[in-house]
Design an enzyme around this catalytic site. Structure first.
Site, mmCIF file in Angstrom:
data_model
loop_
_atom_site.group_PDB
_atom_site.id
_atom_site.type_symbol
_atom_site.label_atom_id
_atom_site.label_comp_id
_atom_site.label_asym_id
_atom_site.label_seq_id
_atom_site.Cartn_x
_atom_site.Cartn_y
_atom_site.Cartn_z
ATOM 1 C CD1 TRP A 21 -27.603 -43.856 22.528
ATOM 2 C CD2 TRP A 21 -25.803 -42.571 22.215
ATOM 3 N NE1 TRP A 21 -26.496 -44.670 22.458
ATOM 4 C CE2 TRP A 21 -25.379 -43.907 22.262
ATOM 5 C CE3 TRP A 21 -24.834 -41.570 22.021
ATOM 6 C CZ2 TRP A 21 -24.032 -44.282 22.142
ATOM 7 C CZ3 TRP A 21 -23.504 -41.937 21.895
ATOM 8 C CH2 TRP A 21 -23.104 -43.280 21.951
ATOM 9 C CG HIS A 26 -32.363 -42.533 21.991
ATOM 10 N ND1 HIS A 26 -32.252 -43.807 22.469
ATOM 11 C CD2 HIS A 26 -31.878 -41.718 22.963
ATOM 12 C CE1 HIS A 26 -31.732 -43.782 23.694
ATOM 13 N NE2 HIS A 26 -31.494 -42.530 24.002
ATOM 14 C CG ASP A 65 -34.028 -39.530 27.117
ATOM 15 O OD1 ASP A 65 -33.728 -40.090 28.190
ATOM 16 O OD2 ASP A 65 -33.307 -39.589 26.105
ATOM 17 N NE ARG A 68 -34.340 -39.411 33.080
ATOM 18 C CZ ARG A 68 -33.007 -39.529 33.106
ATOM 19 N NH1 ARG A 68 -32.326 -39.638 31.970
ATOM 20 N NH2 ARG A 68 -32.363 -39.554 34.243
ATOM 21 C CG HIS A 80 -33.241 -43.401 31.261
ATOM 22 N ND1 HIS A 80 -33.576 -42.995 29.993
ATOM 23 C CD2 HIS A 80 -34.397 -43.383 31.978
ATOM 24 C CE1 HIS A 80 -34.876 -42.735 29.942
ATOM 25 N NE2 HIS A 80 -35.391 -42.950 31.140
ATOM 26 C CG HIS A 136 -35.073 -44.482 25.545
ATOM 27 N ND1 HIS A 136 -34.988 -43.318 24.831
ATOM 28 C CD2 HIS A 136 -34.306 -44.295 26.657
ATOM 29 C CE1 HIS A 136 -34.224 -42.445 25.472
ATOM 30 N NE2 HIS A 136 -33.795 -43.024 26.588
ATOM 31 C CG ASP A 140 -30.740 -44.712 27.347
ATOM 32 O OD1 ASP A 140 -30.432 -43.820 26.540
ATOM 33 O OD2 ASP A 140 -31.583 -44.551 28.255
ATOM 34 C CG HIS A 146 -26.606 -43.612 29.580
ATOM 35 N ND1 HIS A 146 -27.839 -43.348 30.112
ATOM 36 C CD2 HIS A 146 -26.261 -42.493 28.881
ATOM 37 C CE1 HIS A 146 -28.235 -42.139 29.747
ATOM 38 N NE2 HIS A 146 -27.294 -41.600 28.995
ATOM 39 C CG HIS A 169 -23.774 -37.985 30.447
ATOM 40 N ND1 HIS A 169 -23.780 -39.133 31.197
ATOM 41 C CD2 HIS A 169 -24.830 -38.091 29.610
ATOM 42 C CE1 HIS A 169 -24.791 -39.901 30.830
ATOM 43 N NE2 HIS A 169 -25.456 -39.280 29.866
ATOM 44 C CG ASP A 173 -26.142 -38.010 26.444
ATOM 45 O OD1 ASP A 173 -25.836 -39.207 26.365
ATOM 46 O OD2 ASP A 173 -26.735 -37.515 27.420
#
Length: 290
Positions: A21, A26, A65, A68, A80, A136, A140, A146, A169, A173
């Site tokens: 997202w 989030h 996010d 990573r 994730h 998080h 997710d 996801h 995607h 998101d």
């Protein structure tokens, strides 16, 4: 299946994938959660995160996010998502042994970082990381793509949105969430969360909320995994019923800003509300057990 080492930050090759997202989504999950956590939970996480503001969860909700994509955090990229190797739209389903790779997945990651918080043996810095990851990943796991392997969770399905080229995607998101909230700012997240809280307290979700946390348990690694897998399976089902109901051909190279978004908005609303409420109860359970 390779399990995580509980109190270490593992090193593994990062896999490709879009952000979850968007940050605003989030943050909305976090604001919903902030409304329902106990006073003890609020105090614990404000102290751990060094933030006594009302935004203490929202301020770190999208941290994973960014992490990573750093050298230190690239190991966490596979955490994730879980790559459900099913066959949408004819059949959807998540099999932990089949779909959680050796590098890890969101179900195992949520269990791992929850255990780190429960054990209280890690350094303060690693406890902070664990908290940010849990905040998080509970968000997710509510994003249907996801919990899907097809076309890299929809990243490789080219679509348009309001005339702009993007992918399926990214539409789930960010574009659809922002079509609901009216923007991508923190204030948009607060406003959206306020609306969802009203639905939980006295609206369409009031009769559903207790069921969202039915069976939720952090009492053991197995119960943590079982709960996370249940949530992932629930999200994955929307890949068949909504995300790809008509198959890839129904969305590929199509503009999804019209009727597709109208159909998807109630699902996104529900998933954000649900994961915010679940996050509150998950954090409460952790603090109650420490």
């Amino acid at each position: 299946m390779a399990c995580f080492m509980t109190l270490t930050l593992l090193s593994a090759a990062a896999l490709p994938g879009a952000m979850a997202w968007g940050a605003m989504g989030h943050e909305t999950v976090a604001y919903v959660a902030s409304n329902y956590v106990s006073s003890a939970t609020k105090s614990y996480f404000q102290d751990l995160l060094g933030d006594t503001s009302a935004d203490y969860l929202a301020n770190v909700a999208a941290w994973a996010d960014s992490y990573r994509y750093t050298t230190a955090g690239k190991f966490s990229a596979p955490f994730h998502y879980i790559d459900a190797n099913d066959n949408p739209p004819s059949s959807c389903g998540v099999d932990l042994d089949r779909d959680c790779g050796d590098e890890g997945c969101i179900v195992r990651a949520l269990q791992n970082y929850t255990t780190i918080l429960l054990d209280q043996k890690a350094s303060n810095a690693n406890l902070q990381i664990a908290a940010k990851m849990v905040i998080h990943f509970v968000g997710d796991v509510g994003q249907p793509l996801h919990c899907e392997a097809l076309e890299v969770g929809g990243n490789d399905i080219d679509v348009e949105y309001d005339g702009d080229n993007t992918n399926l995607h990214a539409v789930w998101d960010s574009n659809i969430p922002e079509s609901i909230s009216g923007g991508s700012s923190l204030s948009s997240a607060k406003s959206w969360a306020s609306n969802l809280i009203k639905e939980i307290d006295s609206g369409d979700y009031k009769s559903q909320a207790a069921g969202w946390v039915s069976g939720l348990s952090v009492g053991s690694a197995d119960s943590q995994t079982s709960t996370a897998l249940k949530w992932a399976t629930e999200s994955n089902a929307y890949v068949c019923s909504t995300v790809l109901k008509g198959g890839i051909s129904a969305v590929e190279n199509k503009d999804l800003s019209g009727s597709y978004t109208t159909t998807a908005q109630p699902v996104v609303d529900l998933q954000i509300a649900k994961q915010g409420y679940r996050l509150a109860k998950w954090l409460d359970a952790i603090v109650a057990a420490i």
